[in-house]
Scaffold this motif. Structure first.
Motif, mmCIF file in Angstrom:
data_model
loop_
_atom_site.group_PDB
_atom_site.id
_atom_site.type_symbol
_atom_site.label_atom_id
_atom_site.label_comp_id
_atom_site.label_asym_id
_atom_site.label_seq_id
_atom_site.Cartn_x
_atom_site.Cartn_y
_atom_site.Cartn_z
ATOM 1 N N GLU A 116 21.283 80.372 -43.276
ATOM 2 C CA GLU A 116 20.450 80.024 -42.132
ATOM 3 C C GLU A 116 21.151 79.086 -41.152
ATOM 4 O O GLU A 116 21.742 78.087 -41.543
ATOM 5 C CB GLU A 116 19.145 79.356 -42.592
ATOM 6 C CG GLU A 116 18.122 80.334 -43.156
ATOM 7 C CD GLU A 116 17.533 81.234 -42.091
ATOM 8 O OE1 GLU A 116 17.938 81.131 -40.922
ATOM 9 O OE2 GLU A 116 16.668 82.054 -42.434
ATOM 10 N N GLY A 117 21.066 79.437 -39.890
ATOM 11 C CA GLY A 117 21.475 78.545 -38.820
ATOM 12 C C GLY A 117 20.495 78.732 -37.680
ATOM 13 O O GLY A 117 20.856 78.670 -36.507
ATOM 14 N N ILE A 118 19.242 78.962 -38.051
ATOM 15 C CA ILE A 118 18.253 79.438 -37.083
ATOM 16 C C ILE A 118 17.942 78.412 -35.995
ATOM 17 O O ILE A 118 17.542 78.765 -34.894
ATOM 18 C CB ILE A 118 16.959 79.879 -37.800
ATOM 19 C CG1 ILE A 118 16.134 80.808 -36.898
ATOM 20 C CG2 ILE A 118 16.157 78.670 -38.284
ATOM 21 C CD1 ILE A 118 15.106 81.625 -37.635
ATOM 22 N N GLY A 119 18.151 77.135 -36.278
ATOM 23 C CA GLY A 119 17.879 76.125 -35.262
ATOM 24 C C GLY A 119 18.834 76.193 -34.082
ATOM 25 O O GLY A 119 18.516 75.747 -32.978
ATOM 26 N N VAL A 120 20.011 76.763 -34.304
ATOM 27 C CA VAL A 120 21.010 76.888 -33.242
ATOM 28 C C VAL A 120 20.853 78.201 -32.488
ATOM 29 O O VAL A 120 21.384 78.372 -31.397
ATOM 30 C CB VAL A 120 22.432 76.772 -33.847
ATOM 31 C CG1 VAL A 120 23.508 76.918 -32.788
ATOM 32 C CG2 VAL A 120 22.595 75.430 -34.561
ATOM 33 N N VAL A 121 20.092 79.140 -33.053
ATOM 34 C CA VAL A 121 19.998 80.492 -32.485
ATOM 35 C C VAL A 121 19.463 80.484 -31.064
ATOM 36 O O VAL A 121 20.071 81.074 -30.155
ATOM 37 C CB VAL A 121 19.111 81.387 -33.387
ATOM 38 C CG1 VAL A 121 18.733 82.673 -32.646
ATOM 39 C CG2 VAL A 121 19.842 81.712 -34.672
ATOM 40 N N MET A 122 18.319 79.852 -30.835
ATOM 41 C CA MET A 122 17.726 79.884 -29.499
ATOM 42 C C MET A 122 18.580 79.155 -28.455
ATOM 43 O O MET A 122 18.762 79.676 -27.344
ATOM 44 C CB MET A 122 16.301 79.325 -29.529
ATOM 45 C CG MET A 122 15.303 80.159 -30.338
ATOM 46 S SD MET A 122 15.362 81.937 -30.002
ATOM 47 C CE MET A 122 15.090 81.974 -28.240
#
Length: 440
Positions: A237-243
């Protein structure tokens, strides 16, 4: 560009294309976007792969890694897709993670619209605590790697690991003053190169002697599966950087699709994690540290270079993870601060944030347990549960034949909740056990 909203009003803003209205001060290319996504996921989590496989067994570990990679990639996909659809309906060029959650609820079923602000707040808090935790983990990993080297080559100045956290405090404070993803992407590319070099060195030592599969578990103790899942979710997971990355791209339409930035990044992540996890476990068995580099010898130059490279790689990645935290801080504070105080506020906030993370890392230098708790608690919420909820809410009037989107997202939510509860339980028990061992 057209889209049907969750209340079936396809005509709303159907001619609005958010990509045409985005104004990005320093846009990033597809290559830099891919590098940022890869680096936001891979790091200490990759190097914990062999330990994760020792918890699950090699067959369950390999299958579980691919399954989690598929689920995490899908959750990123539905988050970005929902965000874009919300942009069309709300007539906005871009939305961040929390704004996407709020918009999805505002455009969902009427009884749920009053929960829009709550959804946004939960997302913001989850992001802040997740990436503060990641920064704490990075502090511990850098300190452990450097301590091993100093203890070997300068035995007269052996220091506790906490001291090394303090030594890196000032360099980290300076590095975290970088404010644009375009420049952070340069560090991400460099960090990826260093991490790949570590990967190759680890494979060199893994295949340096004969691998044995006979004495390795095909399937581990089911009671340890939650620890495996927590570590894998943390690594994937690196979802916080995705947006932030998608919103900063020159060509954001390249983020999803086939081929795409997301597909390329997730393919690399799953391949590196599964191969290092599998072969690392077959080589070292159950005698593994929280990071495989800590198992490498300290008197051979390839291993020494690997330890230096991983410390530098994590060091260069630190500001990318910290970016998520400071981005949230800026959104809530900068509009309320006079222009002549904004510069000093930025410097002070970034410095205080790093000091806090280093302080927590010094206070709790248990790498494996911190990785597991962050993966189980925060990434389960951010990377699995929230994307499943917001797609379901947003698409409530368009769930597909037999409501397949609802059942699919219910399974993802249940999977995330199971990982959260079981992972936290196992990790807390491990922490209690370690404290008891220290007091005996």
């Amino acid at each position: 560009m057209s889209v049907e909203s969750s209340n079936g009003k396809a005509e709303l803003k159907k001619d609005y294309n958010p990509f045409e209205h985005r104004v990005v001060e320093k846009p990033i290319s597809d290559i830099r976007a891919t590098a940022n996504i890869i680096k936001s996921s891979l790091g200490s989590g990759l190097l914990a792969g062999p330990l994760a496989f020792s918890n699950a067994g090699w067959a369950i570990g390999l299958f579980g890694t691919m399954l989690v990679g598929l689920i995490c990639g899908h959750c990123i996909h539905i988050l970005v897709k929902t965000s874009r659809q919300c942009c069309v309906i709300d007539n906005k060029p871009s939305l961040n993670y929390a704004e996407t959650c709020k918009s999805a609820f505002n455009n969902g079923p009427k009884p749920l619209r009053k929960l829009a602000n709550v959804a946004s707040i939960i997302a913001e808090f989850s992001l802040v605590f997740t990436y503060l935790g990641v920064c704490c983990i990075y502090t511990v990993l850098i300190s452990d790697s450097v301590k091993q080297l100093v203890d070997k080559f300068a035995p007269t100045m052996i220091l506790p690991v906490e001291y090394y956290g303090l030594i890196f405090l000032i360099p980290l404070c300076i590095l975290c003053q970088i404010r644009y993803l375009k420049f952070l992407a340069i560090l991400a590319v460099l960090a990826n190169i260093l991490l790949f070099a570590v990967y190759l060195v680890c494979l060199y030592y893994i295949f340096g002697s004969k691998l044995t599969i006979e004495d390795k578990q095909v399937a581990g103790n089911p009671a340890r599966y939650p620890a495996f899942l927590s570590t894998v979710i943390f690594a994937m997971e690196g979802i916080g950087v995705v947006m932030p990355v998608e919103n900063s791209m020159k060509k954001p339409q390249h983020f999803l699709g086939f081929p795409s930035v997301l597909m390329a990044a997730m393919t690399v992540i799953v391949f590196l994690y599964s191969t290092l996890g599998l072969f690392g476990y077959l080589r070292y068995g159950d005698v593994l540290e929280g990071s495989i580099t800590l198992n490498l010898p300290t008197d051979e130059w390839p291993a020494i270079c690997a330890k230096v490279c991983i410390a530098l790689s994590i060091f260069f990645t630190y500001p990318l993870q910290f970016f998520v935290v400071i981005d949230i801080f800026n959104r809530y504070t900068l509009p309320r601060i006079k222009s002549n105080y904004k510069q000093i506020t930025q410097v002070s906030a970034r410095t205080c944030g790093v000091i806090f993370c280093v302080g927590i890392g010094i206070a709790l230098p248990m790498l494996e347990q911190i990785i597991n708790i962050v993966g189980a608690l925060f990434y389960s919420i951010l990377g699995l549960m929230i994307p499943a909820v917001i797609e379901t809410v947003f698409q409530w009037e368009n769930l597909g034949k037999f409501k397949w989107r609802f059942w699919k997202n219910l399974l993802i939510f249940a999977f995330g909740l199971t990982c959260l509860i079981s992972g936290c339980t196992v990790t807390i028990m491990d922490i209690i056990k370690k404290f008891q061992e220290k007091t005996e």
